[in-house]
Design a protein around this motif. Structure first.
Motif, PDB file in Angstrom:
ATOM      1  N   THR A 111       2.319  -1.837  10.538  1.00  9.11           N
ATOM      2  CA  THR A 111       3.008  -1.803  11.829  1.00  9.11           C
ATOM      3  C   THR A 111       2.240  -0.812  12.714  1.00  9.11           C
ATOM      4  O   THR A 111       1.272  -0.191  12.280  1.00  9.11           O
ATOM      5  N   SER A 112       2.718  -0.637  13.935  1.00 11.29           N
ATOM      6  CA  SER A 112       2.071   0.305  14.850  1.00 11.29           C
ATOM      7  C   SER A 112       2.257   1.758  14.399  1.00 11.29           C
ATOM      8  O   SER A 112       1.553   2.645  14.878  1.00 11.29           O
ATOM      9  N   ARG A 113       3.184   2.002  13.469  1.00 18.25           N
ATOM     10  CA  ARG A 113       3.466   3.363  13.013  1.00 18.25           C
ATOM     11  C   ARG A 113       2.789   3.718  11.683  1.00 18.25           C
ATOM     12  O   ARG A 113       2.918   4.843  11.207  1.00 18.25           O
ATOM     13  N   THR A 114       2.115   2.787  11.082  1.00 22.60           N
ATOM     14  CA  THR A 114       1.494   3.045   9.781  1.00 22.60           C
ATOM     15  C   THR A 114       0.466   4.165   9.871  1.00 22.60           C
ATOM     16  O   THR A 114      -0.400   4.153  10.747  1.00 22.60           O
ATOM     17  N   ILE A 115       0.554   5.131   8.969  1.00 18.04           N
ATOM     18  CA  ILE A 115      -0.398   6.250   8.919  1.00 18.04           C
ATOM     19  C   ILE A 115      -1.668   5.801   8.200  1.00 18.04           C
ATOM     20  O   ILE A 115      -1.621   5.380   7.047  1.00 18.04           O
ATOM     21  N   LEU A 116      -2.803   5.911   8.880  1.00 20.70           N
ATOM     22  CA  LEU A 116      -4.088   5.563   8.288  1.00 20.70           C
ATOM     23  C   LEU A 116      -5.085   6.713   8.324  1.00 20.70           C
ATOM     24  O   LEU A 116      -6.166   6.608   7.751  1.00 20.70           O
ATOM     25  N   PRO A 176       0.824  -1.214   0.000  1.00 20.12           N
ATOM     26  CA  PRO A 176       0.000   0.000   0.000  1.00 20.12           C
ATOM     27  C   PRO A 176       0.860   1.267   0.000  1.00 20.12           C
ATOM     28  O   PRO A 176       1.804   1.386   0.782  1.00 20.12           O
ATOM     29  N   ALA A 177       0.510   2.199  -0.871  1.00 18.30           N
ATOM     30  CA  ALA A 177       1.338   3.394  -1.055  1.00 18.30           C
ATOM     31  C   ALA A 177       1.445   4.238   0.207  1.00 18.30           C
ATOM     32  O   ALA A 177       2.472   4.883   0.442  1.00 18.30           O
ATOM     33  N   TYR A 178       0.391   4.272   1.037  1.00 23.44           N
ATOM     34  CA  TYR A 178       0.399   5.141   2.210  1.00 23.44           C
ATOM     35  C   TYR A 178       1.461   4.753   3.229  1.00 23.44           C
ATOM     36  O   TYR A 178       1.831   5.557   4.084  1.00 23.44           O
ATOM     37  N   TYR A 227      11.626  14.790  -0.731  1.00 18.81           N
ATOM     38  CA  TYR A 227      11.824  13.384  -0.375  1.00 18.81           C
ATOM     39  C   TYR A 227      10.771  12.974   0.641  1.00 18.81           C
ATOM     40  O   TYR A 227      10.104  13.821   1.254  1.00 18.81           O
ATOM     41  N   ALA A 228      10.602  11.660   0.827  1.00 17.09           N
ATOM     42  CA  ALA A 228       9.660  11.143   1.820  1.00 17.09           C
ATOM     43  C   ALA A 228      10.357  10.106   2.689  1.00 17.09           C
ATOM     44  O   ALA A 228      11.381   9.531   2.305  1.00 17.09           O
ATOM     45  N   MET A 229       9.771   9.876   3.849  1.00 17.74           N
ATOM     46  CA  MET A 229      10.336   8.935   4.807  1.00 17.74           C
ATOM     47  C   MET A 229       9.293   7.912   5.219  1.00 17.74           C
ATOM     48  O   MET A 229       8.132   8.237   5.462  1.00 17.74           O
ATOM     49  N   ASP A 230       9.705   6.669   5.260  1.00 19.87           N
ATOM     50  CA  ASP A 230       8.915   5.584   5.851  1.00 19.87           C
ATOM     51  C   ASP A 230       9.592   5.261   7.180  1.00 19.87           C
ATOM     52  O   ASP A 230      10.647   4.638   7.217  1.00 19.87           O
TER      53      ASP A 230
END
Length: 255
Positions: A169-174, A135-137, A191-194
């Motif tokens: 994970t517990s950090r996934t942005i939803l 998933p892209a998000y 740039y982006a950060m995961d």
């Protein structure tokens, strides 16, 4: 008759598109429920796909997975990709400099699709494979490509995420608003950060690749363990952005 044949092809494609990196195995009952089609129709299509080796059936669980003919087709498509061919030397150079996992991806529906990957002896094991989708998000690559979407496209994505998104994970942005705020920062920084949003303890930095028309067509990322990525953050971001710029120039971008 022609219309029936087209409908049959579309149903077969719908079935094949159910098989993703996160959902690799399906029973006939689950496919019927997912597609909301008559069980006889799904059975007929699945049987044909299995006979032609686009799907294979587990003899014990009676579930279906991707077959060798579909894998062969995917491999042929990947090997002929101009983007992959042009970008590969740059990905290898980035890998030699940073000694971490390097990914090249494109946007596909609501996911990112891994087009190529380079690893080194120092790389940790990342659950990404060429040809897989995430998933892209949840990814840095997905965020840099979402940041360039139109307002209408982003609205559709956020609506889908709200209805169908799930945490990796517990950090996934939803939360759509949190994602939108993140994308504002991505647009301004380039740039982006995961931050452990796809895998616990794994950080990725991604940058956009532009085509000759100035459109974001792909993205490149570097992934590694949290302790190394934070310690070398400035270097990682600078190098991945430079690599994205180099690949963009190879594609004819002059911005």
């Amino acid at each position: 008759m022609a219309r029936e044949r087209v409908s049959s092809i579309l149903r077969a494609l719908q079935i094949l598109e159910c098989f993703t990196d996160n959902e690799t195995e399906w029973t006939l009952k689950a496919l019927v429920e997912r597609l909301d089609l008559p069980s006889t129709t799904v059975f007929r299509q699945v049987s044909t796909l299995t006979d032609q080796q686009y799907l294979v059936q587990d003899p014990v669980r009676k579930s279906y997975q991707v077959g060798p003919r579909l894998m062969l087709l995917a491999s042929a498509i990947l090997s002929q990709s101009d983007l992959r061919r042009l970008a590969r030397p740059e990905l290898e150079r980035l890998s030699d400099r940073l000694h971490e996992t390097i990914n090249l991806s494109i946007f596909l529906e609501y996911d990112i699709f891994y087009l190529d990957k380079v690893e080194t002896h120092r790389s940790i094991v990342c659950n990404t494979r060429i040809g897989s989708r995430v998933p892209a998000y949840a990814t840095s690559i997905g965020k840099v490509m979402l940041a360039e979407k139109s307002a209408a496209e982003l609205d559709r994505f956020c609506q889908w995420m709200k209805e169908s998104g799930r945490p990796l994970t517990s950090r996934t942005i939803l939360d759509p608003e949190q994602l939108r705020q993140e994308l504002v920062r991505v647009r301004s920084s380039g740039y982006a950060m995961d931050d452990g949003e796809t895998e616990e303890g794994l950080i990725c930095y991604g940058a956009p690749i532009y085509d000759m028309n100035g459109k974001v067509t792909a993205a490149v990322s570097v992934s590694g363990p949290e302790y190394r990525m934070r310690e070398e953050q400035e270097t990682m971001i600078r190098e991945v952005k430079q690599t994205a710029e180099n690949i963009s120039r190879l594609l004819g971008y002059r911005g």
